[in-house]
Scaffold this active site. Structure first.
Site, PDB file in Angstrom:
ATOM      1  CB  SER A 219      -0.951  -0.169   1.063  1.00 60.22           C
ATOM      2  OG  SER A 219      -1.941   0.772   1.053  1.00 60.22           O
ATOM      3  CG  ASP A 445      -5.761  -3.127  -3.987  1.00 61.30           C
ATOM      4  OD1 ASP A 445      -6.598  -2.214  -3.406  1.00 61.30           O
ATOM      5  OD2 ASP A 445      -4.599  -3.274  -3.676  1.00 61.30           O
ATOM      6  CG  HIS A 474      -5.355  -2.900   0.048  1.00 67.32           C
ATOM      7  ND1 HIS A 474      -4.708  -2.109  -0.792  1.00 67.32           N
ATOM      8  CD2 HIS A 474      -4.993  -2.119   1.356  1.00 67.32           C
ATOM      9  CE1 HIS A 474      -3.825  -1.203  -0.686  1.00 67.32           C
ATOM     10  NE2 HIS A 474      -3.944  -1.029   0.781  1.00 67.32           N
TER      11      HIS A 474
END
Length: 507
Positions: A219, A445, A474
């Site tokens: 991320s 995602d 994710h």
């Protein structure tokens, strides 16, 4: 103070989620480590009591420069953790980790990854190094002074139905920027940036006596890994960036990508819900489920059910698209709101976010630090538009192009009113350096849509390979369940060779 409780509890998921953007400017100079720490200067000891799995880790603080333009000036603390390899023959170095954010604390991440199934070969080859990045957690923390009574809704702008809604939120965003500036009595906020955190990483590498540093970040961690590999190409060893924001900053372009990402990921939920129409009654086709979404959202815009208005409903659906595990409670939330049952909706939200929030007024919010660090890094990393008309025009355009959630991603936030301008340009990704960057990405995602991985792949050129997973959610490596991605990434971390070509992994 029951009002806003669930807003706070869910918003942390987004405060720690990354989405980010692009920029093309001059590469920033790396910090010469000749003036850095002495090797093996880290004094390991017990971890703080609140670090999950801390009894299996060692922790230490490293003093780093607040301002790398003044390396002998004021310092701040960065706390790191270590799960050391016990295989002296197989050990090859350190693997520094980042869980995302910006604002995500990472001291417990080594234990978390091991418990999720990180292969033994990786734990033999590396000391796993967790880190609370500068400004976060047990490192010298930043604070905007958010309180529970304030009811701050988090760092994702709310869905704006028209220009007036953008202007209304702009007034609140301006007050947040002013609050953060007033609360920063130590002058820490201007030095919160991805570039400085990457410099901290290299400072830590040198302090640990390591010639090179390997990295796994997911991320926002993809932003940090891309910045490190670009600022310190020769010190970077094996770099894995997962669930890619795209580029080396979280900027307005990336925030706007949530609009298109929502719609693509929503179809996965819509198919799931249509197959379970007899149970949940949301529609017997994906198209019918989408129609139900608009019906509920627009009805809540006019007549909220308890605290649940259209903005909060859209936000909670966005959060529920992070993982298929959230689909069932999300469906129950839809059912409850469709029936006008606020108490049942509360129970469904409790399932979406099991964290317990305090209701005491005038007390510091447990999310103050995470929200504050997120804002500081986000606002310092990029130049955000400062005129309200830009946000109103873009919100209107994205609301038309992506009607499900475009009205949120393009909305204004506190960065439009931030007290200081960025102290330096955004780091430019460089394709000059070793071929040592593995990019892994689910094709679906919602937080970091697939184009972010494509942007990184193009920017790194021959330095990188892209592992695309025909999957949803994710997080890919270890956090996901795809065997192809697990095997490919592990082989790179252990062997050091990138795949000959980009890899596509079937679901």
């Amino acid at each position: 103070m029951r009002r806003h409780t669930r807003r706070r509890r869910i918003a942390i998921a987004l405060a720690l989620a990354a989405a980010g953007g692009l920029g093309t400017v001059a590469v920033l100079p790396a910090v010469a480590q000749e003036s850095g720490p002495e090797a093996d200067a880290v004094d390991w000891g017990a971890c703080p009591d609140d670090v999950t799995g801390g009894d299996r880790l060692e922790c230490a603080t490293v003093d780093v420069p607040l301002d790398y333009d003044e390396p002998d000036g004021k310092t701040i603390e960065v706390m790191v953790s270590r799960l050391a390899s016990t295989d002296t023959e197989e050990r090859r170095g350190i693997l520094l980790l980042n869980p995302g954010g910006p604002g995500g604390a990472g001291l417990s991440q080594p234990v978390e990854l091991v418990d999720l199934g990180l292969p033994d070969g990786v734990t033999d080859a590396y000391d796993l190094i967790g880190m609370d990045p500068r400004g976060v957690g047990h490192s010298t923390p930043v604070s905007c002074g958010f309180t529970n009574e304030q009811g701050h809704p988090g760092n994702v702008p709310p869905y704006a139905v028209d220009d007036a809604a953008v202007a209304e939120h702009a007034a609140y965003a301006k007050s947040v920027a002013e609050q953060c500036a007033a609360n920063d009595t130590e002058g820490l906020m201007p030095h919160m940036s991805t570039a400085n955190t990457a410099r901290d990483m290299d400072f830590i590498r040198a302090a640990l006596g390591e010639e090179r540093l390997s990295f796994f970040g997911a991320s926002y961690g993809s932003v940090l890994g891309a910045a490190y590999a670009s600022l310190f190409p020769e010190e970077s060893d094996r770099i894995v960036i997962d669930s890619n924001v795209g580029g080396t900053a979280l900027d307005y372009d990336a925030q706007r990508r949530w609009g298109s990402g929502f719609e693509e990921n929503f179809q996965y939920f819509a198919e799931w819900a249509a197959e379970r129409d007899a149970a949940h009654g949301l529609g017997d086709t994906p198209e019918a489920v989408q129609d139900k979404y608009f019906e509920i959202a627009e009805r809540l815009d006019q007549e909220p059910v308890g605290e649940y208005d259209g903005r909060l409903f859209r936000f909670l659906v966005f959060v529920s698209l992070y993982s298929e595990d959230a689909f069932a409670p999300a469906a129950r939330l839809w059912e409850s709101l469709d029936l006008g049952d606020a108490a049942a909706a509360d129970r469904a939200v409790d399932e979406l976010d099991a964290q317990v929030a305090t209701d005491a007024a005038d007390t510091p919010s447990p999310y103050d630090n995470a929200w504050s660090a997120y804002l500081a890094v986000t606002c310092n990393d990029a130049d955000w538009p400062e005129d309200l008309a830009t946000y109103q025009a873009n919100t209107a355009a994205d609301r038309e192009a992506h009607p499900m959630y475009g009205g949120a991603g393009a909305n204004v936030n506190a960065c439009a009113f931030w007290a200081n301008e960025p102290l330096e340009p955004q780091v430019e990704i460089t394709d000059e350096g070793p071929a040592n960057v593995l990019i892994v990405q689910n094709e679906l995602d919602v937080a970091t849509p697939y184009p972010g991985a494509e942007l990184n792949r193009e920017a790194f050129g021959d330095r990188a390979r892209l592992v695309s997973v025909d999957g949803f959610g994710h997080g890919v490596y270890v956090y996901g369940g795809n065997a192809c991605a697990l095997n490919t990434t592990t082989a790179f971390l252990l062997g050091g060779e990138l795949p000959e070509d980009d890899v596509h992994c079937e679901a």
